[in-house]
Design a protein around this motif. Sequence first.
Motif, mmCIF file in Angstrom:
data_model
loop_
_atom_site.group_PDB
_atom_site.id
_atom_site.type_symbol
_atom_site.label_atom_id
_atom_site.label_comp_id
_atom_site.label_asym_id
_atom_site.label_seq_id
_atom_site.Cartn_x
_atom_site.Cartn_y
_atom_site.Cartn_z
ATOM 1 N N SER A 135 45.624 -17.533 18.752
ATOM 2 C CA SER A 135 44.878 -18.053 19.893
ATOM 3 C C SER A 135 45.831 -18.311 21.039
ATOM 4 O O SER A 135 46.953 -18.812 20.825
ATOM 5 N N THR A 164 40.636 -26.578 14.352
ATOM 6 C CA THR A 164 39.837 -25.937 15.404
ATOM 7 C C THR A 164 39.730 -24.437 15.171
ATOM 8 O O THR A 164 38.653 -23.841 15.339
ATOM 9 N N ASP A 165 40.836 -23.816 14.787
ATOM 10 C CA ASP A 165 40.821 -22.376 14.529
ATOM 11 C C ASP A 165 39.926 -22.039 13.345
ATOM 12 O O ASP A 165 39.180 -21.057 13.378
ATOM 13 N N ARG A 168 36.335 -22.309 14.478
ATOM 14 C CA ARG A 168 35.952 -21.150 15.292
ATOM 15 C C ARG A 168 35.635 -19.953 14.407
ATOM 16 O O ARG A 168 34.632 -19.259 14.616
ATOM 17 N N GLN A 194 26.390 -18.359 19.798
ATOM 18 C CA GLN A 194 27.287 -19.498 19.655
ATOM 19 C C GLN A 194 27.077 -20.457 20.808
ATOM 20 O O GLN A 194 26.963 -20.053 21.967
ATOM 21 N N ALA A 197 31.888 -24.980 20.672
ATOM 22 C CA ALA A 197 32.926 -24.580 19.727
ATOM 23 C C ALA A 197 32.461 -24.575 18.282
ATOM 24 O O ALA A 197 33.016 -23.851 17.455
ATOM 25 N N ASP A 198 31.425 -25.365 17.963
ATOM 26 C CA ASP A 198 31.069 -25.529 16.555
ATOM 27 C C ASP A 198 29.569 -25.461 16.294
ATOM 28 O O ASP A 198 29.091 -25.974 15.287
#
Length: 533
Positions: A135, A164-165, A168, A194, A197-198
């Motif tokens: 990222s 976080t990765d 994703r 999407q 982020a989640d």
Amino acid sequence: MLRFSKSKIIGTLAVILVGLSLAIPSFFSPEQRKGFMASLPSFIPHWIIPQRAIVLGLDLQGGSQLLLEVDQNELTGSMVKGLRDDVRRVLQQEQVRADGGIQIQRRGVQVRIGDAAGRAKALPKLRELSQPIQSLAAAGTGTLDIKEQPDGLITLTYTDAGITDRTRRAVSQGIEVIRRRLDSTGTTEPSIQQQGADRILVQVPGEQNPERLEKLLGSTAKLEFRMLADSPSGDVDLIPSKEEKGQKVPVERRVMADGGDLTDAQPAFDPQTHEPMVSFKFNLRGAQRFGQATSENVGRRMGIVLDNEVVSAPVIRTAITGGSGQITGNFTVQQANDLSVLLRAGALPAKFTVVERRVVGPGLGKDSIEAGKHATLFAGIFVVIFMFATYGTFGFFANIALAVHVGLILGLMSVLEATMTLPGIAGIVLTIGTAVDSNVLIYERMREESRAGRSLVSALQAGFDRAFATIIDSNSTMAIAALILFFMGSGPVKGFAVVFILGILTTVITAVTLTRMMIALWYKYAKPKTLPF
């Protein structure tokens, strides 16, 4: 430029007729289309009859909408358990003993290796567990923060960037799994996007049973085959049992085989009890693992664990080496069918919880359709009246081109099986105005050339030639804006962009080619001396 050969006229009319015929199925219901196809004589091939139709969106035909969110606590816990297993594997491979075992923490694990030589062997391998994050925002960072203390305590903790990765990637994988699940049920044109982020936004037009949809999409469908333990102590988990009405049974933590090795799952009926069940097949790797597990545990009970619940625990009577089996568990027919869909589509990479649920009734969709029809009808009527009052015969030609323009948009949307939404209807209304705008440019240019003293044929030709560049420029700028909306927007915004882009394409065909052909034929047969306006 005003001369049209017969072949060009025939070609133009053929393209228009084909485009308009493609729009016809959209004016009939699926039942009517099926009945028409069934009534066709056998000597007529079905492939020559247009069958694709425009799909009405959630706001037009009603349906269900779910907003799913990654369960961060469950995802982090799953990551930590996986890290614990990886650390145990490294220590076993390097033959290093951990003092006090591996301790689980909230975001990682810790292990104490008192022997300095063993710690020197294990630490480099443990550092390899930290993977680089692909990222731009977290370039150069790893998924794990590994710290060593002088007393031999090693702590492995997931970084914020690592979590976080993983979130994703879970969302990206979840979108694909959800899409496969909905496709397996025969759902038409679901919208899966999407959000943030989640989160994942799922819209299913025509689905009026949100509870079933929620169960279908919310289930992780994580299938594991694990042996039941003799006692609740040791390396076991206590898991609720469906057969024993929620009572927890001890299950070994070692997974003998899992749903990742399944190649197929189908609903069926038990030939002895005639109860619904699910039959499954493994790939080669899964068949070998399953065969070895059943060979080594004849006489023991194997727990079939689905989403942390033992749905069935049959006794292994003999080794199962054929790579197939059955899952029973007092299922209904619908439950067996849904379970087979879940297993075929694969397990979700994480648990998703429903944070928002919305159901649009067909009545609201009907009102929206009627409002859209009225808006399009009134817009068309006012444009037709204005063009005819302002440009006379040429306005009549523009109105014919406008009707063909709208028909071609619907035909292209039918071929693409695009989803029509309220913003899409707004896009059609907008293209009605922009379509006649090209005719206005051409006609006003003709009027200017005629006032400048040119002959009629020269004014007609100059009107098309000199306005063409302006038409291309104006439509190109609108196309750029529409493309930006398409790639940057989502949901209704993207639907509006699709309709607008199709409208721009058909505008060039109808306002230039079709109008030019009609004016050329008018000039050829009417032999006028002046402009009709």
